[in-house]
Design a protein around this motif. Structure first.
Motif, PDB file in Angstrom:
ATOM      1  N   ARG A   1       5.991  18.291  -6.765  1.00  0.00           N
ATOM      2  CA  ARG A   1       5.139  19.114  -6.579  1.00  0.00           C
ATOM      3  C   ARG A   1       4.278  18.208  -5.281  1.00  0.00           C
ATOM      4  O   ARG A   1       4.060  17.414  -5.230  1.00  0.00           O
ATOM      5  N   LEU A   2       3.680  19.267  -4.554  1.00  0.00           N
ATOM      6  CA  LEU A   2       2.886  19.062  -3.179  1.00  0.00           C
ATOM      7  C   LEU A   2       1.489  18.560  -3.838  1.00  0.00           C
ATOM      8  O   LEU A   2       0.850  19.344  -4.430  1.00  0.00           O
ATOM      9  N   VAL A   3       1.021  17.359  -3.739  1.00  0.00           N
ATOM     10  CA  VAL A   3      -0.026  16.773  -4.445  1.00  0.00           C
ATOM     11  C   VAL A   3      -1.192  16.166  -3.350  1.00  0.00           C
ATOM     12  O   VAL A   3      -2.242  15.791  -3.400  1.00  0.00           O
ATOM     13  N   GLY A   4      -0.669  16.241  -2.091  1.00  0.00           N
ATOM     14  CA  GLY A   4      -1.372  15.499  -0.964  1.00  0.00           C
ATOM     15  C   GLY A   4      -1.172  15.690   0.345  1.00  0.00           C
ATOM     16  O   GLY A   4      -0.017  16.174   0.678  1.00  0.00           O
ATOM     17  N   ILE A   5      -1.892  15.244   1.404  1.00  0.00           N
ATOM     18  CA  ILE A   5      -1.427  15.314   2.539  1.00  0.00           C
ATOM     19  C   ILE A   5      -1.962  13.911   3.243  1.00  0.00           C
ATOM     20  O   ILE A   5      -2.825  13.405   2.901  1.00  0.00           O
ATOM     21  N   ILE A   6      -0.813  13.283   4.027  1.00  0.00           N
ATOM     22  CA  ILE A   6      -1.156  11.974   4.580  1.00  0.00           C
ATOM     23  C   ILE A   6      -0.897  12.126   6.332  1.00  0.00           C
ATOM     24  O   ILE A   6       0.065  12.483   6.500  1.00  0.00           O
TER      25      ILE A   6
ATOM     26  N   SER B   1       6.020   3.721   0.763  1.00  0.00           N
ATOM     27  CA  SER B   1       4.992   2.729   1.232  1.00  0.00           C
ATOM     28  C   SER B   1       4.578   3.363   2.500  1.00  0.00           C
ATOM     29  O   SER B   1       5.255   4.507   3.134  1.00  0.00           O
ATOM     30  N   ILE B   2       3.629   3.144   3.112  1.00  0.00           N
ATOM     31  CA  ILE B   2       2.870   3.574   4.312  1.00  0.00           C
ATOM     32  C   ILE B   2       3.761   3.218   5.436  1.00  0.00           C
ATOM     33  O   ILE B   2       3.461   3.885   6.482  1.00  0.00           O
ATOM     34  N   THR B   3       4.477   2.040   5.196  1.00  0.00           N
ATOM     35  CA  THR B   3       5.295   1.960   6.524  1.00  0.00           C
ATOM     36  C   THR B   3       6.282   2.977   6.665  1.00  0.00           C
ATOM     37  O   THR B   3       6.625   3.356   7.825  1.00  0.00           O
TER      38      THR B   3
ATOM     39  N   VAL C   1       0.848  -1.296   0.150  1.00  0.00           N
ATOM     40  CA  VAL C   1      -0.028  -0.016  -0.088  1.00  0.00           C
ATOM     41  C   VAL C   1       0.779   1.350  -0.142  1.00  0.00           C
ATOM     42  O   VAL C   1       1.728   1.331   0.897  1.00  0.00           O
ATOM     43  N   LEU C   2       0.776   2.142  -1.151  1.00  0.00           N
ATOM     44  CA  LEU C   2       1.619   3.224  -0.949  1.00  0.00           C
ATOM     45  C   LEU C   2       0.891   4.513  -0.485  1.00  0.00           C
ATOM     46  O   LEU C   2      -0.302   4.475  -0.512  1.00  0.00           O
ATOM     47  N   VAL C   3       1.812   5.286  -0.327  1.00  0.00           N
ATOM     48  CA  VAL C   3       1.183   6.742   0.248  1.00  0.00           C
ATOM     49  C   VAL C   3       0.197   7.289  -0.487  1.00  0.00           C
ATOM     50  O   VAL C   3      -0.912   7.714  -0.138  1.00  0.00           O
ATOM     51  N   ARG C   4       0.513   7.148  -2.022  1.00  0.00           N
ATOM     52  CA  ARG C   4      -0.629   8.014  -2.998  1.00  0.00           C
ATOM     53  C   ARG C   4      -1.797   7.127  -2.785  1.00  0.00           C
ATOM     54  O   ARG C   4      -2.920   7.597  -3.217  1.00  0.00           O
ATOM     55  N   ASP C   5      -2.006   5.984  -2.342  1.00  0.00           N
ATOM     56  CA  ASP C   5      -3.228   5.253  -2.559  1.00  0.00           C
ATOM     57  C   ASP C   5      -3.925   5.584  -1.268  1.00  0.00           C
ATOM     58  O   ASP C   5      -5.419   5.504  -1.500  1.00  0.00           O
ATOM     59  N   ILE C   6      -3.593   6.235  -0.064  1.00  0.00           N
ATOM     60  CA  ILE C   6      -4.332   6.818   0.866  1.00  0.00           C
ATOM     61  C   ILE C   6      -4.278   8.184   1.068  1.00  0.00           C
ATOM     62  O   ILE C   6      -5.112   8.823   2.159  1.00  0.00           O
TER      63      ILE C   6
ATOM     64  N   ARG D   1       1.018  14.825  10.498  1.00  0.00           N
ATOM     65  CA  ARG D   1       0.954  15.110   9.030  1.00  0.00           C
ATOM     66  C   ARG D   1       2.261  15.012   7.970  1.00  0.00           C
ATOM     67  O   ARG D   1       3.242  15.599   8.557  1.00  0.00           O
ATOM     68  N   LEU D   2       2.105  14.694   6.959  1.00  0.00           N
ATOM     69  CA  LEU D   2       3.167  14.537   5.891  1.00  0.00           C
ATOM     70  C   LEU D   2       2.623  15.207   4.776  1.00  0.00           C
ATOM     71  O   LEU D   2       1.657  14.806   4.336  1.00  0.00           O
ATOM     72  N   GLY D   3       3.419  16.292   3.885  1.00  0.00           N
ATOM     73  CA  GLY D   3       2.973  16.435   2.787  1.00  0.00           C
ATOM     74  C   GLY D   3       3.415  15.542   1.931  1.00  0.00           C
ATOM     75  O   GLY D   3       4.539  14.801   2.055  1.00  0.00           O
ATOM     76  N   VAL D   4       2.893  15.303   0.966  1.00  0.00           N
ATOM     77  CA  VAL D   4       3.126  14.031  -0.374  1.00  0.00           C
ATOM     78  C   VAL D   4       3.458  14.888  -1.582  1.00  0.00           C
ATOM     79  O   VAL D   4       2.922  15.732  -2.031  1.00  0.00           O
TER      80      VAL D   4
END
Length: 201
Positions: A123-128, A100-102, A18-23, A115-118
């Motif tokens: 380019r910043l595209v999201g937050i996890i 990975s989310i790990t 499961v990758l960061v971009r997935d969630i 929180r982390l910027g993705v």
């Protein structure tokens, strides 16, 4: 955002992919360093979120969370309309979208943040957030536990090596019919099985 095939991740020890971009949460809600915490609080309420990324000249320069507004803003006993984002914002730590989310969990723990910027292609595209990671963790634990049980079976504990759910180590696709073979989990397609029959558990 362009979605790549799920399986380009090189972490050989990663049992679930499961990758960061997935969630991640996207798009990013932002404000400027000169916006007041009153404006930011209103935006948080409207968007039903707990953080705002501070952008200056199209680059992320910080993040303001609901906790920052309370701990760094309101305790100063000044009017929220007079305190600016740049006075309370924290440094924003980032992670690549293909990690990975790990790894995301490691970074959150390492920096003691929530929180982390993705980042994707610089380019910043999201937050996890830590809650995003926690939300998917129980499912991952189930998958890893099943795989561990099969591995233990291969190491001498006699049990029937039934099918297990997870990502195929060969093609990277999800399957409910993975089987453990010589250190890897292979789906029915990669095993060359055309029949998707219901074999015994």
């Amino acid at each position: 955002m362009v979605k790549k095939p799920v399986r380009e991740h090189a972490d050989a020890n990663m049992t679930t992919r499961v990758l960061v971009r997935d969630i991640m949460n996207s798009p990013v809600v932002s404000a400027s360093p000169d916006d007041t915490i009153r404006d930011i609080a209103k935006k948080m309420k409207e968007e039903k979120i707990g953080s705002i990324v501070i952008i200056e000249k199209d680059k992320p320069v910080g993040i303001v969370t609901d906790w920052d507004i309370v701990s760094n803003g309101l305790v100063k006993d000044a009017r929220p309309s007079q305190i600016k984002a740049k006075d309370v914002m924290q440094k924003i730590h980032t992670i690549e979208s293909e990690e990975s989310i790990t790894e995301a969990a490691r970074q959150l723990r390492k920096h003691n943040i929530k929180r982390l910027g993705v980042v994707y292609k610089n380019r910043l595209v999201g937050i996890i957030s830590s809650s995003d990671v926690i939300a998917v963790t129980p499912d991952l634990v189930d998958v890893v536990s099943e795989k561990a049980a099969i591995i233990r079976g291969e190491l001498g504990i006699t049990r029937h090596a039934g099918n297990v759910s997870g990502y195929c180590d060969e093609c990277g696709e999800w399957s409910d019919l993975l089987q453990y073979d010589e250190g890897t989990f292979i789906c029915e397609v990669c095993r060359g099985e055309s029949s998707g029959g219901a074999e015994g558990a």
